[in-house]
Design a protein around this motif. Sequence first.
Motif, PDB file in Angstrom:
ATOM      1  N   ALA A 366     -48.043 -37.189  24.997  1.00 37.73           N
ATOM      2  CA  ALA A 366     -48.808 -38.301  25.549  1.00 37.73           C
ATOM      3  C   ALA A 366     -47.890 -39.111  26.458  1.00 37.73           C
ATOM      4  CB  ALA A 366     -49.323 -39.181  24.418  1.00 37.73           C
ATOM      5  N   VAL A 367     -48.438 -39.565  27.584  1.00 37.00           N
ATOM      6  CA  VAL A 367     -47.606 -40.323  28.519  1.00 37.00           C
ATOM      7  C   VAL A 367     -47.598 -41.802  28.105  1.00 37.00           C
ATOM      8  CG1 VAL A 367     -47.127 -40.799  30.943  1.00 37.00           C
ATOM      9  CG2 VAL A 367     -48.229 -38.678  30.305  1.00 37.00           C
ATOM     10  N   SER A 368     -46.801 -42.103  27.072  1.00 36.37           N
ATOM     11  CA  SER A 368     -46.618 -43.495  26.642  1.00 36.37           C
ATOM     12  C   SER A 368     -45.249 -43.946  27.139  1.00 36.37           C
ATOM     13  CB  SER A 368     -46.659 -43.578  25.119  1.00 36.37           C
ATOM     14  OG  SER A 368     -45.542 -42.885  24.583  1.00 36.37           O
ATOM     15  N   LEU A 369     -45.035 -45.256  27.160  1.00 37.93           N
ATOM     16  CA  LEU A 369     -43.744 -45.762  27.636  1.00 37.93           C
ATOM     17  C   LEU A 369     -42.606 -45.198  26.776  1.00 37.93           C
ATOM     18  CD1 LEU A 369     -43.132 -47.487  30.049  1.00 37.93           C
ATOM     19  CD2 LEU A 369     -43.232 -49.527  28.612  1.00 37.93           C
ATOM     20  N   ASP A 370     -42.824 -45.147  25.453  1.00 35.79           N
ATOM     21  CA  ASP A 370     -41.800 -44.628  24.544  1.00 35.79           C
ATOM     22  C   ASP A 370     -41.478 -43.166  24.838  1.00 35.79           C
ATOM     23  OD1 ASP A 370     -41.500 -46.993  23.309  1.00 35.79           O
ATOM     24  OD2 ASP A 370     -42.633 -46.484  21.491  1.00 35.79           O
ATOM     25  N   ASN A 371     -42.541 -42.350  24.983  1.00 38.33           N
ATOM     26  CA  ASN A 371     -42.310 -40.929  25.254  1.00 38.33           C
ATOM     27  C   ASN A 371     -41.621 -40.702  26.585  1.00 38.33           C
ATOM     28  OD1 ASN A 371     -43.278 -39.952  22.912  1.00 38.33           O
ATOM     29  ND2 ASN A 371     -45.305 -39.366  23.684  1.00 38.33           N
ATOM     30  N   VAL A 372     -41.981 -41.502  27.562  1.00 34.84           N
ATOM     31  CA  VAL A 372     -41.362 -41.375  28.879  1.00 34.84           C
ATOM     32  C   VAL A 372     -39.869 -41.699  28.794  1.00 34.84           C
ATOM     33  CG1 VAL A 372     -41.259 -42.449  31.182  1.00 34.84           C
ATOM     34  CG2 VAL A 372     -43.455 -41.715  30.232  1.00 34.84           C
ATOM     35  N   MET A 373     -39.542 -42.779  28.064  1.00 37.61           N
ATOM     36  CA  MET A 373     -38.119 -43.164  27.924  1.00 37.61           C
ATOM     37  C   MET A 373     -37.344 -42.110  27.147  1.00 37.61           C
ATOM     38  SD  MET A 373     -38.095 -46.549  28.998  1.00 37.61           S
ATOM     39  CE  MET A 373     -38.590 -48.179  28.528  1.00 37.61           C
ATOM     40  N   LEU A 374     -37.964 -41.578  26.077  1.00 40.11           N
ATOM     41  CA  LEU A 374     -37.294 -40.549  25.270  1.00 40.11           C
ATOM     42  C   LEU A 374     -37.039 -39.300  26.098  1.00 40.11           C
ATOM     43  CD1 LEU A 374     -39.170 -40.698  21.828  1.00 40.11           C
ATOM     44  CD2 LEU A 374     -36.710 -41.061  22.248  1.00 40.11           C
ATOM     45  N   THR A 375     -38.059 -38.880  26.835  1.00 38.48           N
ATOM     46  CA  THR A 375     -37.928 -37.683  27.667  1.00 38.48           C
ATOM     47  C   THR A 375     -36.852 -37.899  28.725  1.00 38.48           C
ATOM     48  OG1 THR A 375     -40.279 -37.290  27.348  1.00 38.48           O
ATOM     49  CG2 THR A 375     -39.226 -36.076  29.132  1.00 38.48           C
ATOM     50  N   ASP A 376     -36.854 -39.090  29.297  1.00 34.15           N
ATOM     51  CA  ASP A 376     -35.859 -39.435  30.314  1.00 34.15           C
ATOM     52  C   ASP A 376     -34.444 -39.308  29.727  1.00 34.15           C
ATOM     53  OD1 ASP A 376     -33.979 -41.645  31.431  1.00 34.15           O
ATOM     54  OD2 ASP A 376     -35.493 -41.507  33.000  1.00 34.15           O
ATOM     55  N   ALA A 377     -34.250 -39.880  28.540  1.00 41.80           N
ATOM     56  CA  ALA A 377     -32.920 -39.852  27.922  1.00 41.80           C
ATOM     57  C   ALA A 377     -32.508 -38.420  27.589  1.00 41.80           C
ATOM     58  CB  ALA A 377     -32.913 -40.721  26.664  1.00 41.80           C
ATOM     59  N   GLU A 378     -33.455 -37.657  27.075  1.00 45.13           N
ATOM     60  CA  GLU A 378     -33.186 -36.258  26.705  1.00 45.13           C
ATOM     61  C   GLU A 378     -32.785 -35.429  27.927  1.00 45.13           C
ATOM     62  OE1 GLU A 378     -33.657 -32.995  23.865  1.00 45.13           O
ATOM     63  OE2 GLU A 378     -34.322 -35.038  23.483  1.00 45.13           O
ATOM     64  N   ALA A 379     -33.499 -35.621  29.010  1.00 43.80           N
ATOM     65  CA  ALA A 379     -33.203 -34.846  30.229  1.00 43.80           C
ATOM     66  C   ALA A 379     -31.821 -35.212  30.769  1.00 43.80           C
ATOM     67  CB  ALA A 379     -34.275 -35.103  31.290  1.00 43.80           C
ATOM     68  N   ARG A 380     -31.475 -36.511  30.714  1.00 46.69           N
ATOM     69  CA  ARG A 380     -30.155 -36.922  31.202  1.00 46.69           C
ATOM     70  C   ARG A 380     -29.056 -36.339  30.318  1.00 46.69           C
ATOM     71  NH1 ARG A 380     -30.861 -41.465  35.055  1.00 46.69           N
ATOM     72  NH2 ARG A 380     -33.059 -41.955  34.866  1.00 46.69           N
ATOM     73  N   ALA A 381     -29.295 -36.323  28.990  1.00 45.91           N
ATOM     74  CA  ALA A 381     -28.286 -35.786  28.071  1.00 45.91           C
ATOM     75  C   ALA A 381     -28.094 -34.291  28.316  1.00 45.91           C
ATOM     76  CB  ALA A 381     -28.713 -36.050  26.628  1.00 45.91           C
ATOM     77  N   LEU A 382     -29.195 -33.565  28.475  1.00 46.66           N
ATOM     78  CA  LEU A 382     -29.092 -32.121  28.731  1.00 46.66           C
ATOM     79  C   LEU A 382     -28.370 -31.858  30.050  1.00 46.66           C
ATOM     80  CD1 LEU A 382     -32.483 -30.372  27.850  1.00 46.66           C
ATOM     81  CD2 LEU A 382     -30.193 -29.715  27.122  1.00 46.66           C
ATOM     82  N   ALA A 383     -28.737 -32.621  31.061  1.00 41.27           N
ATOM     83  CA  ALA A 383     -28.110 -32.437  32.379  1.00 41.27           C
ATOM     84  C   ALA A 383     -26.613 -32.683  32.263  1.00 41.27           C
ATOM     85  CB  ALA A 383     -28.739 -33.380  33.407  1.00 41.27           C
ATOM     86  N   SER A 384     -26.241 -33.737  31.532  1.00 43.11           N
ATOM     87  CA  SER A 384     -24.821 -34.057  31.474  1.00 43.11           C
ATOM     88  C   SER A 384     -24.055 -32.998  30.685  1.00 43.11           C
ATOM     89  CB  SER A 384     -24.643 -35.489  30.964  1.00 43.11           C
ATOM     90  OG  SER A 384     -24.012 -35.530  29.758  1.00 43.11           O
ATOM     91  N   GLU A 385     -24.712 -32.416  29.662  1.00 43.56           N
ATOM     92  CA  GLU A 385     -24.088 -31.308  28.916  1.00 43.56           C
ATOM     93  C   GLU A 385     -23.814 -30.127  29.864  1.00 43.56           C
ATOM     94  OE1 GLU A 385     -26.383 -30.814  25.239  1.00 43.56           O
ATOM     95  OE2 GLU A 385     -26.027 -28.658  25.496  1.00 43.56           O
ATOM     96  N   HIS A 386     -24.789 -29.790  30.670  1.00 42.51           N
ATOM     97  CA  HIS A 386     -24.612 -28.665  31.605  1.00 42.51           C
ATOM     98  C   HIS A 386     -23.534 -28.962  32.638  1.00 42.51           C
ATOM     99  CE1 HIS A 386     -27.733 -26.014  30.228  1.00 42.51           C
ATOM    100  NE2 HIS A 386     -28.589 -27.009  30.181  1.00 42.51           N
ATOM    101  N   ILE A 387     -23.487 -30.209  33.074  1.00 46.41           N
ATOM    102  CA  ILE A 387     -22.486 -30.574  34.083  1.00 46.41           C
ATOM    103  C   ILE A 387     -21.081 -30.464  33.475  1.00 46.41           C
ATOM    104  CG2 ILE A 387     -21.598 -32.446  35.540  1.00 46.41           C
ATOM    105  CD1 ILE A 387     -24.639 -33.408  35.633  1.00 46.41           C
ATOM    106  N   SER A 388     -20.919 -30.962  32.220  1.00 43.69           N
ATOM    107  CA  SER A 388     -19.571 -30.907  31.634  1.00 43.69           C
ATOM    108  C   SER A 388     -19.136 -29.491  31.328  1.00 43.69           C
ATOM    109  CB  SER A 388     -19.427 -31.736  30.365  1.00 43.69           C
ATOM    110  OG  SER A 388     -20.487 -32.541  30.161  1.00 43.69           O
ATOM    111  N   THR A 389     -20.075 -28.646  30.904  1.00 44.48           N
ATOM    112  CA  THR A 389     -19.649 -27.273  30.581  1.00 44.48           C
ATOM    113  C   THR A 389     -19.600 -26.404  31.837  1.00 44.48           C
ATOM    114  OG1 THR A 389     -21.937 -26.671  30.164  1.00 44.48           O
ATOM    115  CG2 THR A 389     -20.642 -27.341  28.259  1.00 44.48           C
ATOM    116  N   GLY A 390     -20.144 -26.925  32.949  1.00 41.82           N
ATOM    117  CA  GLY A 390     -20.141 -26.147  34.185  1.00 41.82           C
ATOM    118  C   GLY A 390     -21.194 -25.060  34.197  1.00 41.82           C
ATOM    119  N   ARG A 391     -22.064 -25.047  33.178  1.00 46.88           N
ATOM    120  CA  ARG A 391     -23.133 -24.022  33.142  1.00 46.88           C
ATOM    121  C   ARG A 391     -24.403 -24.578  33.793  1.00 46.88           C
ATOM    122  NH1 ARG A 391     -21.794 -23.164  27.731  1.00 46.88           N
ATOM    123  NH2 ARG A 391     -23.721 -24.208  27.174  1.00 46.88           N
ATOM    124  N   ILE A 392     -24.500 -24.339  35.085  1.00 46.46           N
ATOM    125  CA  ILE A 392     -25.642 -24.866  35.815  1.00 46.46           C
ATOM    126  C   ILE A 392     -26.498 -23.693  36.291  1.00 46.46           C
ATOM    127  CG2 ILE A 392     -26.375 -26.168  37.846  1.00 46.46           C
ATOM    128  CD1 ILE A 392     -23.641 -27.646  37.568  1.00 46.46           C
TER     129      ILE A 392
END
Length: 392
Positions: A366-392
Amino acid sequence: MRKISVFGATGSIGESTFDLLMRQGGAAAFDIVALSGGANVARLAEQAIALRADLAVTAYDACLPALRDALAGTGIAVAAGPQALIETADRPADWVMSAIVGAAGLAPGFRALAQGATLALANKESLVTAGPLLLAEAARHGARILPVDSEHSAVFQALAGEDMAAVERIIITASGGAFRDWPLERLAAATVAEASSHPNWAMGQRITIDSASMFNKALEVIETKEYFQVDPDRIEVLVHPESLVHALVGFNDGALMAHLGAPDMRHAIGYALNWPERRDLPVKRLDLAAIGSLTFRAPDLERFPALRLAREVMAIGGTAGAAFNAAKEAALDAFLAGRIGFLDMARLVETVLSQMSSRQGLGNAAVSLDNVMLTDAEARALASEHISTGRI
Ligand code: NAD
Ligand code: MG
């Protein structure tokens, strides 16, 4: 007098908004409730004094002392931080400009709708990450959202007095950005400086780089779907290097209504400021005889995969837009920091999006403010994991 707040007043859109407010009478014509900015507190203070604002807010706590000093003795109140921005949006206003860049612009704009303000929406990320939520909030409070993106303002104007049922397609144009004619091999080595210069528009650095990668157009396709509630199949992107035709609307009788104007955001901002009237605006008038010809071509999805990803995001639905935008913001941060290459941005976004959509049922969220913020945080965390390991 109309009560006005401007979020992101010190940015590119914010400065153009400030310019129009001053030209249209400034403090004598508008009751300025609040202006917000970032680290450039000297400029924020200047604007607040010129417009006699009640309140000036910086996004950063560390900048509060400097802002307080700059406004000492003026009677203008000061505040700082994300929570202060939200409280500022709760202050009654008739017209609110949402021109913070990135997902940080969502919460203040959303709150402004709750008090029925007309929201002039430059922050396209709001519609990309939380379109259904924003539209529902506007409907609930009888608030209006006016688009402040050149293409969407153009579509909005072409649709005036028309029935959406007669609309066959919406075509938004793209200049093609700094790398319109660059071959794929050269794109891989593109630098931040090269990506930061736009051939036609003067904009903030982030949207300028997003134009070079066409992520900006990808966001705008989703913005079109959300704002105008049209099927993605009816939205087209057309590369138009001159940036004079901003959008076209195709109707069921074969007519195409095009909107033309100089590439100057003061048109879209001024249209939203004066809507439903039109007022004289300080934008250059086009001399079509001197221009002579306009050119158009199809976008190249191989060199600019962002456009393909936008289609995937719309097909997934739910909070996919929030994941897409956050991964894009993280990828842009990494490119700016020299940690990944230009083409890695789209690769990284695609990786994060496919991981999140297979793992977490993004489409069903559901597109609620909470879900949007959670998804946003999750995507940033995943992206940063890939950037640090160099697996892009
Ligand atoms: P900009 O970078 O020039 O300005 C951004 C503003 O937001 C500044 O006032 C900055 O201090 C503030 N800001 C930045 N990060 C913040 C944060 N985390 N919290 C609170 N405030 C913050 O950006 P811009 O080019 O003016 O773009 C603003 C928005 O308008 C973006 O969403 C962009 O996509 C959209 N837009 C811009 C243009 C353009 O011509 N610049 C055109 C269409 C749409
Ligand atoms: Mg645009």
